[in-house]
Design a protein around this motif. Sequence first.
Motif: not given
Length: 395
Positions: A212, A214-215, A236, A239, A244-245, A291-293, A300
């Motif tokens: 994992q 992080k962005p 972004v 990541f 990713v959202w 951003v959700k990841h 977020d």
Amino acid sequence: MLLLLLLLFEGYLQHGTSLDAPQVPGPPDPATEEPLSFRILQTFSFANSSWASLQVSGWLGDLQTQGWDKVLGTMSFLRPWSQGNFSSEELKNLQNLFLLYFHGFIIEVQAFAHQFQFEYPFELQVSAGCTEHAGKASGSFLNGAYQGSDFLSFQGNSWQPSPGAGSRAQKVCAVLSNYLDIKEIVQTLLSHTCPRFLAGILEAGKSELERQVKPEVWVSSGPSPSPGRLLLVCHVSGFHPKPVWVMWMRGEQEQRGTQQGDVLPNADETWYLRVTLDVVAQEAAGLSCQVKHSSLGGQDIIIHWGGGNSVLLTLLCLVVIVTLLLLLVRHSCFKKHSSSRKALAPPTPSPDSPIGADAQGPRTPGHQLYMPQESWIKNRFLEKWKTSLNQLWRH
Ligand SMILES: *[C@@H]1O[C@H](CO)[C@@H](O)[C@H](O)[C@H]1NC(C)=O
Ligand SMILES: *[C@@H]1O[C@H](CO)[C@@H](O)[C@H](O)[C@H]1NC(C)=O
């Protein structure tokens, strides 16, 4: 002739052993929610009736895991875990099988090219592999293309011409269907060997595949789409894994004009995504990029347009700092000069009246002409720069 290919395959079957071991599905893995596939891509280029070349590669999702050395006729493993849990003997058997198949395939295609109306130069591509979902084998596939268009596929236990591929594809499928042994080998490879291999590399590569990262997120403005409009760009980057959202938001409200680019690979095996929104310039304030990841653990990342992270503001900061430094350097130079020239130069004129000072000062060329202006700049602007810089830091 296809007969040759058949003989080669039969030769393999007699010597090969572990191809059709019974398959035991691996333990369910909650971390892999996305369906993942392993595929082998083959591109055969036929230049004329006596010359053909071949490119082969193995892929786990978007990640290349195997290559193929045409000269040596060997598989290369691009990751420490690309061999999965297959023994070197089993891999050697597979490699030999592929070698026979590639050679046989080229010879057969050249022999049948006229009958199948394949016109030189032409290209045949094969994509074959299997998919798993949540730790369970969930399907397999084999698709063939002629000149870049879908041509045929292997469905269930039979060869199917692709819709729109015409009578030529029907003819090829009809011929292929006569060879039960080829069917059997394809079936075994697709529904037994492949899922077992896939489970093995997923297990062996687990720590790398599931890492994992992080962005980093920043916003900037792109080229103005039209006068009075702004293109807001949310970057972004860095990541892993890929899902990713990213959405431009106003408060809680998703902005429907949000345009998402392709998720692109970074050189360090992380991902990059650019998401844009075209807005009327006056409406940009109050927008934010969210951003959700999976690496963020539900926290977020939200970057506000015009907030502390905009590239514009960073640039502005830089300009201020550089200007400040230049002024300081010049200021200290000025001090040195003035002290060394004390005997010759008249006293420093009042900083608030540069024009007057200039008029009074001796009209000698060189530094002295600028000195009063510099001290004026220093006194007038240095304090202002300092205060605004302080304000920026406090943000
Ligand atoms: C076949 O194509 C290859 C590669 O383009 C070329 O070098 C060769 O001369 C061609 N041979 C014939 C017989 O046309
Ligand atoms: C490799 O791992 C898979 C899944 O964990 C398992 O089914 C298989 O028996 C293992 N061994 C070999 C040689 O495939």
